[in-house]
Design an enzyme around this catalytic site. Structure first.
Site, mmCIF file in Angstrom:
data_model
loop_
_atom_site.group_PDB
_atom_site.id
_atom_site.type_symbol
_atom_site.label_atom_id
_atom_site.label_comp_id
_atom_site.label_asym_id
_atom_site.label_seq_id
_atom_site.Cartn_x
_atom_site.Cartn_y
_atom_site.Cartn_z
ATOM 1 N N ASP A 475 0.874 -1.167 0.000
ATOM 2 C CA ASP A 475 0.000 0.000 0.000
ATOM 3 C C ASP A 475 0.921 1.230 0.000
ATOM 4 O OD1 ASP A 475 -2.294 1.628 0.317
ATOM 5 O OD2 ASP A 475 -1.900 1.741 2.465
ATOM 6 N N ASP A 666 -0.987 -0.562 6.146
ATOM 7 C CA ASP A 666 -0.969 0.071 7.468
ATOM 8 C C ASP A 666 -2.079 -0.450 8.366
ATOM 9 O OD1 ASP A 666 -3.184 1.223 6.357
ATOM 10 O OD2 ASP A 666 -2.403 3.267 6.332
ATOM 11 N N ASP A 670 -7.030 -1.129 4.622
ATOM 12 C CA ASP A 670 -6.790 -2.228 3.701
ATOM 13 C C ASP A 670 -6.911 -3.589 4.388
ATOM 14 O OD1 ASP A 670 -4.541 -1.871 5.220
ATOM 15 O OD2 ASP A 670 -3.283 -1.213 3.575
#
Length: 774
Positions: A475, A666, A670
Site C-alpha cells: 500500500d 498500514d 486495507d
C-alpha cells in the site's frame, strides 16, 4: 454450550504422545480441528457445531485414554483462574487454603502447588469478577500473611520455571551413574551384577512403570515400552552392562533435552517479559498495590522511575520519557506529558507520572500481545505438519522392521542373539523425538525473537510462508510514505500581484483554518503575526478568506474556476496541487506530496537482495503520483486510482500470477487485502485492534526497515528447521542401516535418539542469539 474448549495439560512429557492425542481427537465425530501445543501444554478443540457438556467430557476421556495419568484443566469460558501465591511457608498451610476454597460454592477443583507457589481454581461455570475476588479474600483469610497475585498472563512464562521433577531427577540420575560406575570397580564379582541392576532400576523405574501401564492400555508403540523392551532384551542375551547403560543414558539424554526445552522457553519468556505484576493505584488516602487484573477503568495508577506501565491509559500528571523497545523494538525514548496516551509494557525512564486507566487488563496492549504470541505456536507451519504425519508412521515401521530383523534372518542363518541385538538397536531409535520437539521449538523461538523487535507473528505457518515469499505488494499511504503532506515546490505565475514570500504567507495563514489533510502541508511554514478573516471552506474543493486586506483563495483547479479565476495553464502541474489566487489573480501553484519514508528506498533494495524480486504498489492516488513514487523507489509495477474493492480485485489477480505473495499495509483501510493475502503484514500497528485482527504479521512500529529484519528472522528460522530435519533423519537412517548390518551398537542408537534430539534443540536455540541485520 460452546464451539471450542481449551485445556491446560499436566503430566505430558512426550512430544510424540502429544501428536497422538491431537491426531486421535481430530478424527472424532463433530471435531473441526484439534490443536495441541506441546510447548505451552495447551489443547484446543473446535467443534463443527455447538456441543453440550457431555460431548466435551467424552473428548476428555478419549484424550486421557491415549495418555494415562494425563491431567486436563479446562481453561475455556473463563472457568479457571491462576494466582501466584506468596507467604505460604509450609505444606500444611497450603492444605488449609485448599480446604477453605473448596468449601465455596461452584468450585470444581482447587490445586495449590506449594513448591512453585501457584494456586489454580476451577469453577463449575463461568463466574464474574466479584466471585474471583471472594476467592482471593477466602485464601488470604485462611492463613495469616498470604498474598495472591493474579497470573493470567501467558503460560509461556508460567511454564518456564525449572520443575521439581527436573531437580529430583538430577539427584536420581547422579545416584544411578554412581552405582553404574561401581560396577566397573567390582568387575567379575556378584557386587558388579548387583550394582548394574540397582543402577538400572534407579534410572528407569518410572520408564518401566509407564511401560506396563501403557501396555495394559494397548499402547505398544509407546517410547517407554520400546525402551523397556530394548534394555530388558539386551540383558536377556547377556549384555547386562549395555542394557543398564541404554536405560541410564537414555534418561540422561531426556534430562538434558527437557532442560534445554525449558531453558529456551525461559529465554523467550524473559525476552517477552512485558507484564507488570503490580499496579500502584492512587487513592484519596494512600497508594495501594494491586494486580493489574483488579484495577478498574478510570483509576489513577502511579509509575515510578524504572517501573513498567501496567495498563493502557492517559497521562494526567507529570512529564517523562518511555522506553518502548519491548513493544516497538525502537531504542529511542518517547517523550510523554499530560494528555499523552501510553501503552502497557513501556518502561518509565524519568520522573514519576500518574496515568488514568482507559482499558481493563483484558483489553490492554500487553495482554493482547502475550495472548497472541502464545496462541501463535498453535498455528503449525507445513514443516511441523509434515513432522507430525511422519512421526505417526515412522515408529510403527521401524518396530515392524525390528521384528523382521529378529526373526527372518534367524530362520535362515541362525544366531538368534545376534539378530535380536540388531533388532533392539532399531527399537532404541524408533522414537522421532528429535524432530517432534526441535521443529516446533524452532518456530517458537523465531516467533519469540520477532517479538523482541516489536514484531508479532500469529503462527509458525506465517513465518515459513514469509521465508518463501518472492512477491511483495505494498500500500502507498502510511506504508511507503509517511502519510503526511508536505510542500515540494512553489511555481509562481508571471501575472502574480505579490511576491513568492507574500503568497506563501497568505496561503499559510488561510490554510490554518482548514481541517483538510492537505492543509497540514502549510502548517510547517513559519509566519509572523497575522490571521485570516471571513474564512469560508467548501469541503473537498478549497478555502477562501481575507488576509491583510487581500482576497485570498486556495484550492483545486475546479474551485478556482468556479470563483472566475483564470489559471495559468503552465502551472496546472501533474502532482497534487493547491492553486492560490490573490485579489482575483492566479498568483502561484503549490505542489504537495505525501513524503516518502526516510528509509523506504534503502529497505526495498535490501529486501530485493533477500529474494523479494517482484515489488508492486497498489494505491488509490493518481496515476501521476503513483508513477513518480514507482520510479523513485525502483518498484516493478503499480496500479493507481483504486477503490477499496478494486484493490482486493487487483490483489487477487496478482495472487493468480505469483505463487508466493505477501501484502504490506498500514492496517487501517486495507484490512480486506491483509486478510486475503497468504501473508498479510501490517505496519505501524501499535495499539491498532483492526490491524492485529486482520494481519498475520504485525509490525508495531512505523519503521519500514523492520520489514527486512523480519524477513531475515523468517529465513534464518526456516534454515534451522531444514537443518534439524536433514540432520535428524540422516543420523537416524544411517544408524538404522549400520544397525541392520551389525556395525552400530546400542550406544550409537542412544545417541541417534536422545543425543540427536539434544543437538537439534541446541541448534533451534541459535535463533534466540541471532542478530538480524537492520
Amino acid at each position: 454450550m460452546s464451539y471450542s474448549r481449551t485445556w491446560e495439560l499436566k503430566n505430558l512429557d512426550c512430544a510424540s504422545c502429544a501428536g497422538k492425542i491431537e491426531n486421535t481427537l481430530s478424527h472424532q465425530e463433530g471435531v473441526k480441528e484439534a490443536r495441541l501445543n506441546f510447548m505451552t501444554k495447551k489443547l484446543t478443540v473446535e467443534s463443527k457445531t455447538k456441543q453440550d457438556d457431555e460431548y466435551w467430557e467424552n473428548l476428555e476421556k478419549i484424550a486421557r485414554n491415549q495418555e494415562p495419568g494425563l491431567c486436563m484443566l479446562p481453561l475455556s469460558s473463563g472457568t479457571t483462574k491462576t494466582w501466584t501465591i506468596k507467604g505460604v511457608d509450609c505444606p500444611t498451610c497450603a492444605s488449609n487454603i485448599e480446604r477453605a476454597i473448596a468449601k465455596c460454592e461452584n468450585i470444581d477443583q482447587v490445586n495449590l502447588d506449594f513448591l512453585q507457589g501457584k494456586l489454580t481454581v476451577t469453577s463449575s461455570k463461568a463466574m464474574d469478577p466479584s466471585f474471583w475476588k471472594t476467592i482471593v479474600e477466602v485464601a488470604e483469610h485462611a492463613e495469616e500473611g498470604v498474598k495472591l497475585i493474579a497470573d493470567e498472563a501467558s503460560t509461556l512464562a508460567s511454564g518456564t520455571k525449572p520443575s521439581l521433577w527436573l531437580n529430583t531427577k538430577f539427584y536420581r540420575l547422579a545416584t544411578a551413574i554412581t552405582l553404574f560406575s561401581l560396577n566397573f570397580a567390582f568387575s567379575g564379582t556378584y557386587f558388579s551384577f548387583l550394582f548394574i541392576v540397582l543402577s538400572y532400576l534407579v534410572a528407569g523405574y518410572d520408564i518401566l512403570y509407564k511401560a506396563v501401564r501403557n501396555l495394559i492400555k494397548g499402547k505398544v508403540f509407546d517410547e517407554n515400552f520400546l525402551m523397556s523392551i530394548a534394555s530388558i532384551g539386551a540383558m536377556a542375551i547377556g549384555e547386562f552392562t549395555e542394557g543398564a547403560a541404554v536405560m541410564l543414558f537414555y534418561q540422561v539424554g531426556e534430562y538434558f533435552q527437557d532442560a534445554a526445552v525449558n531453558r529456551s522457553k525461559r529465554s523467550i519468556a524473559e525476552a517477552m517479559n512485558l507484564k507488570s505484576d503490580i499496579a500502584c493505584v492512587v487513592t484519596n488516602e494512600s497508594i495501594v498495590e494491586m494486580s493489574p487484573q483488579d484495577v478498574e477503568v478510570g483509576s489513577i495508577i502511579r509509575v515510578r522511575n524504572g517501573e513498567k506501565i501496567a495498563l493502557d491509559g492517559v497521562v494526567v500528571s507529570g512529564k517523562s520519557s518511555l522506553d518502548t523497545k519491548s513493544l516497538t523494538g525502537e531504542s529511542l525514548p518517547r517523550f510523554i506529558e499530560i494528555e499523552s496516551e501510553v501503552l502497557s509494557g513501556c518502561v518509565n525512564l524519568g520522573p514519576v507520572v500518574d496515568i488514568k486507566v482507559t482499558k481493563p487488563f483484558s483489553e490492554s496492549t500487553v495482554h493482547k500481545i502475550m495472548a497472541l504470541v502464545e496462541e501463535a505456536s498453535s498455528h503449525k507451519a507445513p514443516s511441523e505438519q509434515f513432522i507430525t504425519q511422519f512421526a505417526r508412521y515412522y515408529t510403527p515401521i521401524v518396530v515392524v522392521l525390528a521384528v523382521l530383523i529378529a526373526t527372518i534372518p534367524t530362520l535362515f542363518l541362525g544366531s538368534f542373539s545376534t539378530w535380536l541385538y540388531r533388532a533392539l538397536v532399531f527399537l532404541v531409535i524408533s522414537c522421532p523425538c528429535a524432530l517432534v520437539i526441535s521443529v516446533p521449538l524452532s518456530y517458537f523461538a523465531g516467533i519469540g525473537k520477532s517479538a523482541t523487535y516489536g514484531i508479532l507473528v500469529k503462527g509458525g505457518n506465517f513465518l515459513q510462508s514469509l521465508s518463501q515469499v518472492d512477491t511483495m505488494v505494498f500500500d502507498k499511504t502510511g506504508t511507503l510514505t509517511k502519510g503526511e503532506f508536505v510542500l515540494s515546490a512553489v511555481h509562481m505565475s508571471k501575472s502574480s500581484p505579490v511576491s513568492q514570500e507574500q503568497v506563501t504567507r497568505y496561503a499559510a495563514l488561510l490554510e490554518r483554518n482548514s481541517t483538510h489533510p492537505i492543509a497540514k502541508a502549510f502548517s510547517f511554514i513559519k509566519t509572523d503575526q497575522g490571521q485570516a478573516t471571513q474564512v469560508q471552506e467548501i469541503s473537498g474543493l478549497g478555502i477562501k478568506g481575507i488576509v491583510d486586506g487581500h482576497s485570498v483563495i486556495a484550492g483545486n483547479a475546479h474551485f478556482l474556476s468556479e470563483q472566475q479565476i483564470l489559471l495559468n495553464s503552465e502551472l496546472k502541474g501533474e502532482m497534487t496541487t493547491v492553486h492560490v489566487s490573490v485579489d482575483g489573480i492566479h498568483a502561484a501553484t503549490f505542489e504537495i506530496e505525501d513524503a516518502l519514508k526516510d528509509n523506504a528506498e534503502k529497505t526495498l533494495k535490501t529486501i530485493r537482495k533477500q529474494g523479494i524480486h517482484n515489488q508492486i504498489m497498489l494505491t488509490g492516488d493518481s496515476v501521476e503520483v503513483a508513477s513518480r513514487i514507482t520510479q523513485k523507489l525502483g518498484l516493478d509495477a503499480f496500479q493507481a486510482q483504486l477503490l477499496p474493492q478494486q484493490k482486493v480485485e487487483a490483489f487477487e489477480y496478482l495472487e493468480r500470477k505469483h505463487k508466493h505473495i505477501a501484502y504490506v499495509g498500514d492496517g487501517i483501510n486495507d484490512a480486506p487485502v491483509l486478510s486475503r493475502s497468504e501473508v498479510g503484514i501490517a505496519m505501524g500497528a501499535q495499539g491498532s485492534d483492526a490491524a492485529i485482527e486482520a494481519a498475520d504479521i504485525i509490525i508495531m512500529n512505523d519503521d519500514l526497515k523492520t520489514l527486512s529484519l523480519e524477513i531475515d528472522i523468517a529465513k534464518k528460522t526456516d534454515r534451522i528447521v531444514k537443518q534439524n530435519i536433514v540432520f535428524a533423519l540422516s543420523i537416524k537412517f544411517a544408524t538404522l542401516l549400520l544397525g541392520s548390518l551389525g556395525f552400530a551398537t546400542m550406544w550409537w542408537a542412544v545417541f541417534a535418539d536422545v543425543g540427536v534430539a539434544f543437538l537439534a534443540i541446541l541448534n533451534a536455540l541459535r535463533i534466540l542469539f541471532y542478530h538480524p541485520t537492520r
